[in-house]
Structure formats: C-alpha cells, structure tokens
Enzyme design. Structure first.
Site, PDB file in Angstrom:
ATOM      1  N   CYS A 144       0.821  -1.082   0.206  1.00 31.50           N
ATOM      2  CA  CYS A 144      -0.285  -0.263   0.100  1.00 31.50           C
ATOM      3  C   CYS A 144       1.113   1.345  -0.479  1.00 31.50           C
ATOM      4  O   CYS A 144       2.331   0.817   0.347  1.00 31.50           O
ATOM      5  CB  CYS A 144      -0.628   0.135   1.493  1.00 31.50           C
ATOM      6  SG  CYS A 144      -2.714   1.285   1.061  1.00 31.50           S
ATOM      7  N   CYS A 193      -0.006   4.435   2.073  1.00 32.91           N
ATOM      8  CA  CYS A 193      -0.917   5.539   2.682  1.00 32.91           C
ATOM      9  C   CYS A 193       0.555   6.055   3.504  1.00 32.91           C
ATOM     10  O   CYS A 193       0.070   6.920   3.646  1.00 32.91           O
ATOM     11  CB  CYS A 193      -1.547   5.277   3.667  1.00 32.91           C
ATOM     12  SG  CYS A 193      -1.914   3.383   3.950  1.00 32.91           S
ATOM     13  N   CYS A 213      -4.501   5.578   0.429  1.00 29.29           N
ATOM     14  CA  CYS A 213      -4.055   4.402  -0.274  1.00 29.29           C
ATOM     15  C   CYS A 213      -3.361   4.680  -1.365  1.00 29.29           C
ATOM     16  O   CYS A 213      -3.490   3.968  -2.719  1.00 29.29           O
ATOM     17  CB  CYS A 213      -4.539   3.786   0.443  1.00 29.29           C
ATOM     18  SG  CYS A 213      -5.224   3.083   2.320  1.00 29.29           S
ATOM     19  N   LYS A 222     -12.010  -6.064   3.953  1.00 30.18           N
ATOM     20  CA  LYS A 222     -10.885  -4.731   4.436  1.00 30.18           C
ATOM     21  C   LYS A 222     -12.465  -3.637   5.039  1.00 30.18           C
ATOM     22  O   LYS A 222     -12.992  -2.874   3.761  1.00 30.18           O
ATOM     23  CB  LYS A 222      -9.847  -4.518   4.456  1.00 30.18           C
ATOM     24  CG  LYS A 222      -9.503  -3.400   4.831  1.00 30.18           C
ATOM     25  CD  LYS A 222      -8.483  -2.710   4.496  1.00 30.18           C
ATOM     26  CE  LYS A 222      -7.523  -1.510   5.087  1.00 30.18           C
ATOM     27  NZ  LYS A 222      -6.212  -1.263   4.797  1.00 30.18           N
ATOM     28  N   ARG A 225      -2.698   4.005  12.666  1.00 27.95           N
ATOM     29  CA  ARG A 225      -2.238   5.079  12.135  1.00 27.95           C
ATOM     30  C   ARG A 225      -1.335   5.574  12.862  1.00 27.95           C
ATOM     31  O   ARG A 225      -0.870   6.975  12.867  1.00 27.95           O
ATOM     32  CB  ARG A 225      -3.375   5.943  11.752  1.00 27.95           C
ATOM     33  CG  ARG A 225      -4.358   5.085  10.996  1.00 27.95           C
ATOM     34  CD  ARG A 225      -5.597   5.408  10.349  1.00 27.95           C
ATOM     35  NE  ARG A 225      -6.196   4.822   9.260  1.00 27.95           N
ATOM     36  CZ  ARG A 225      -7.688   4.575   9.116  1.00 27.95           C
ATOM     37  NH1 ARG A 225      -8.471   6.044   9.565  1.00 27.95           N
ATOM     38  NH2 ARG A 225      -8.600   3.775   8.662  1.00 27.95           N
ATOM     39  N   GLU A 283     -16.378  -8.464  -1.934  1.00 25.58           N
ATOM     40  CA  GLU A 283     -14.964  -7.863  -2.569  1.00 25.58           C
ATOM     41  C   GLU A 283     -13.827  -9.178  -2.259  1.00 25.58           C
ATOM     42  O   GLU A 283     -13.396  -9.729  -2.472  1.00 25.58           O
ATOM     43  CB  GLU A 283     -14.775  -7.271  -1.216  1.00 25.58           C
ATOM     44  CG  GLU A 283     -15.339  -5.699  -1.036  1.00 25.58           C
ATOM     45  CD  GLU A 283     -14.481  -5.279  -2.454  1.00 25.58           C
ATOM     46  OE1 GLU A 283     -13.531  -5.279  -3.039  1.00 25.58           O
ATOM     47  OE2 GLU A 283     -14.445  -3.827  -3.174  1.00 25.58           O
ATOM     48  N   LYS A 293     -10.604  -7.524   7.715  1.00 24.44           N
ATOM     49  CA  LYS A 293      -9.757  -7.344   8.708  1.00 24.44           C
ATOM     50  C   LYS A 293     -11.236  -6.498   8.662  1.00 24.44           C
ATOM     51  O   LYS A 293     -11.589  -5.682   8.139  1.00 24.44           O
ATOM     52  CB  LYS A 293      -8.409  -6.619   8.218  1.00 24.44           C
ATOM     53  CG  LYS A 293      -8.124  -5.564   8.458  1.00 24.44           C
ATOM     54  CD  LYS A 293      -6.901  -5.290   7.686  1.00 24.44           C
ATOM     55  CE  LYS A 293      -6.353  -4.116   8.969  1.00 24.44           C
ATOM     56  NZ  LYS A 293      -5.766  -2.754   7.941  1.00 24.44           N
TER      57      LYS A 293
HETATM   58  C1  PBG Z   1      -3.106   1.007   6.356  1.00 21.94           C
HETATM   59  C2  PBG Z   1      -3.337  -0.286   6.655  1.00 21.94           C
HETATM   60  C3  PBG Z   1      -4.455   0.320   7.924  1.00 21.94           C
HETATM   61  C4  PBG Z   1      -4.199  -0.895   8.004  1.00 21.94           C
HETATM   62  C5  PBG Z   1      -3.338  -2.044   7.686  1.00 21.94           C
HETATM   63  N1  PBG Z   1      -2.776  -2.053   6.393  1.00 21.94           N
HETATM   64  C6  PBG Z   1      -5.207   1.075   8.295  1.00 21.94           C
HETATM   65  C7  PBG Z   1      -5.785   1.720   6.841  1.00 21.94           C
HETATM   66  O1  PBG Z   1      -6.344   0.879   6.335  1.00 21.94           O
HETATM   67  O2  PBG Z   1      -6.027   2.974   8.101  1.00 21.94           O
HETATM   68  C8  PBG Z   1      -4.680  -1.337   9.715  1.00 21.94           C
HETATM   69  C9  PBG Z   1      -4.072  -2.411  10.319  1.00 21.94           C
HETATM   70  C10 PBG Z   1      -4.474  -2.129  12.888  1.00 21.94           C
HETATM   71  O3  PBG Z   1      -5.264  -1.642  12.299  1.00 21.94           O
HETATM   72  O4  PBG Z   1      -3.705  -3.396  12.664  1.00 21.94           O
HETATM   73  N2  PBG Z   1      -3.018   0.301   4.668  1.00 21.94           N
HETATM   74 ZN    ZN Z   2      -2.990   1.984   3.132  1.00 24.82          ZN
END
Ligand code: PBG
Ligand code: ZN
Length: 326
Positions: free
Chosen positions: A121, A123, A131, A197, A207, A235, A250
């Site tokens: 990703c 982000c 992202c 997700k 974050r 999805e 997730k």
């Molecule tokens: C970002 C990403 C996130 C998590 C994993 N990859 C955060 C989001 O989507 O904002 C969250 C993992 C966690 O909270 O343990 N691509």
């Molecule tokens: Zn991301």
C-alpha cells in the site's frame, strides 16, 4: 432431553473440556505485524500498542530470533519513511533500497525458513495519507493506484518476500499484481489479499504507529462498508476470481459472522487480521483491572479459530510464550 441428557456432563472436568475444545492456535498459525523504520539501533515504543514498537532492522532481527525459535508462523512488515520522502504518489513505497525492501532481505537472510509478508500500500508514503494517488476531484484514483501497487509488489518480491499483501482496497488490485509478478517471473510469490477490509474505527493505533492518518477525508470510498454484508462478501469473491492465493478479513472480532460466511463460501485459505484497535481494547481493559489480559487474549484467539480462520494476523504473536502457551 433433561433429565436423561445433562450437558454439564460434557464440561465437568478440564480433561473433558479440553477434549471437546477447538485447539488454541499454535505459534505456527500466527503472523506478527510489525513496523520497520530507517536507521540503526532504533526502538520507538508505540504508546497506544503496549508491547509493540517501531524497530530499525537490526532491532527487528534481535526481536525475531526467539520468536522464530518458538515457531512463529510469519511476519507482516509495514514501513515508515522520513516525511520529506512522502509525495502525492507514494513513490518511496517501491524504492529498491527502501526500508521494508531492506528488512525483507535482512530477515530472509537471517531466518530463511520464516515466512515474510510485505504489505502493499502507499498510505505511509503519500503526503496526503490516502492509499493511492488522488484524481483532480480529490478521490483516490483507482487505476492510477494499480500501476503503483504493481511496482510495490514487484519490489517486495524482488527483495525476497514470500508473500505480498495488498491492503489498499482498489478494484482490480489482485489481478494487476498477479500480472505484474508473472511478467517479472515472480510466479512463486503468493498474494494474500486484504480481500474484505472494512472502513473501521479500529485502525487508530495502527495509524498512529504508521503516521498514515489521511490529512483530509477518510477511507470510506474505498474500504468496505461495515453495514453492507453482500458487497463485503463480493469483495472476497472478486479477489478469489482475480487469483488471490489467500483471502483476508479485517478487522476480525467485530466481523466473525463474515468470517464464518467466507469460510462457507470458499476453499481458499483464510486469514483474519486482529487489528490494532482490538489489541488496544484488551490492553486498556486489563490496565484498568477490568479483565485478565491472558484470559481475554486466549478467548479472542479461540473465537477466531472457531469461526474459521486458518491464519491469524495478530500483535499478540510476539507474546505467544507469555499469553498463549499452555
Ligand atoms: C493501510 C492499513 C491499515 C491497517 C493495515 N494496513 C490502516 C488503514 O487502512 O487505515 C490497519 C491495521 C491495524 O489496525 O492493525 N493500508
Ligand atoms: Zn493504505
């Protein structure tokens, strides 16, 4: 019927209860998500995630040695970059000498048998924290993101990652990554897709750890809607059709119904990501003396196993000996 049938007979002793129980997952079922930072001898504890820290590569290797010894299933690596390296596209995510790429190489060299998974990703690498790159209207540009995700995935495969885990929830990301990996002759690299997700309120501590909170807006236009069960299931179906090797749900604990349904709908291996907010929640409860940490952790891991997770991605994985071992 009662009184001939007495269900309490089935739980009268620990010996019988143990026989009838879904086993607690062993260390080989657990994947430890962890955060890598540039530099050396750096260890930055993450306040909202007690027991977790951002680690430079040398420190990561130190922490991994005993975990590999006890049979940890794998690690999932997230990187951080210097804010000056962030840009609108997140180019730093696919630098061949990037922190995660270097960590993958170092870990595979030190522990060749350990399964190493790289998050895919941008982000943590975009200056706006989304992202993918933004279109002129300010939305994340799906198809422009795919081209970047392909580069990130290929850079991780080239570094030696066993799996790549695309987490941006762009449409077509699995197909795009498979095509790019195949074109690069990386046919052995697995794709563990964050297939369902959700746009969840449980990612706060992550974050914070990753410094990846979007500057403006949120992720609701790309991550799945918590109230829309059918689209959430689609999805995962789409990712299976696109060639994902492993599906992932997730967060995990608020979505056990979805885990059970995914389990019934697919024969692909299923991973559940026990996210940062779920980790912090149990810690906060235990800290106030409102629950026993070990008991809560064990009960939650049992719930994930029972609901159909083959693989559990969890921050408890680096505390297996203290919290989960019998
Ligand atoms: C970002 C990403 C996130 C998590 C994993 N990859 C955060 C989001 O989507 O904002 C969250 C993992 C966690 O909270 O343990 N691509
Ligand atoms: Zn991301």
């Amino acid at each position: 019927m009662f009184p001939e049938v007495r269900l309490r007979r089935l739980r009268q002793s620990n010996g019988i209860r143990r026989l009838l129980s879904t086993p607690l997952p062993g260390p080989e079922k657990l994947i430890w998500p962890t955060f890598v930072i540039p530099g050396e001898k750096r260890r930055e504890p993450i306040e909202s995630m007690p027991g977790q820290a951002r680690l430079s590569i040398d420190q990561l290797l130190i922490d991994l040695a005993p975990l590999v010894q006890t049979g940890l299933g794998g690690i999932l690596l997230f990187g951080l970059t210097d804010p000056s390296e962030k840009d609108p596209h997140g180019h730093a995510a696919y630098a061949p000498q990037g922190t995660v790429q270097a960590a993958v190489r170092a870990v595979k060299e030190a522990f060749p048998q350990l399964v190493v998974i790289a998050d895919v990703c941008v982000c943590a690498y975009t200056d706006h924290g989304h992202c993918g790159p933004l279109s002129s209207s300010g939305e994340v540009d799906n198809d422009a993101s795919l081209a970047i995700l392909q580069k990130v995935a290929c850079s991780m495969a080239a570094a030696g990652a066993d799996m790549v885990a695309p987490s941006s929830m762009m449409d077509g990301q699995v197909m795009a990554i498979r095509e790019a990996l195949d074109a690069a002759n990386q046919t052995r690299t697995l794709i563990m897709s964050y297939s369902t997700k959700f746009a969840s309120s449980l990612y706060g501590p992550f974050r914070d750890a990753e410094q990846s909170t979007p500057g403006e807006g949120d992720r609701t236009s790309y991550q799945a809607a918590p109230g829309d069960l059918r689209t959430a299931l689609r999805e995962s179906e789409f990712d299976e059709d696109e060639g994902a090797d492993i599906l992932m749900l997730k967060p995990a604990l608020f979505y056990l119904d979805i885990l059970t349904q995914l389990r019934a709908n697919t024969d692909l291996p299923l991973a559940a990501y026990n996210v940062s907010g779920e980790y912090a929640m149990l810690h906060a409860t235990a800290e106030r003396g409102w629950g026993d940490l070990k008991e809560m952790v064990r009960e939650s891991m049992l719930a994930l196993s029972r609901s159909g997770a083959d693989i559990i991605i969890t921050y408890w994985a680096n505390q297996y000996e203290q919290l989960l071992k019998d």
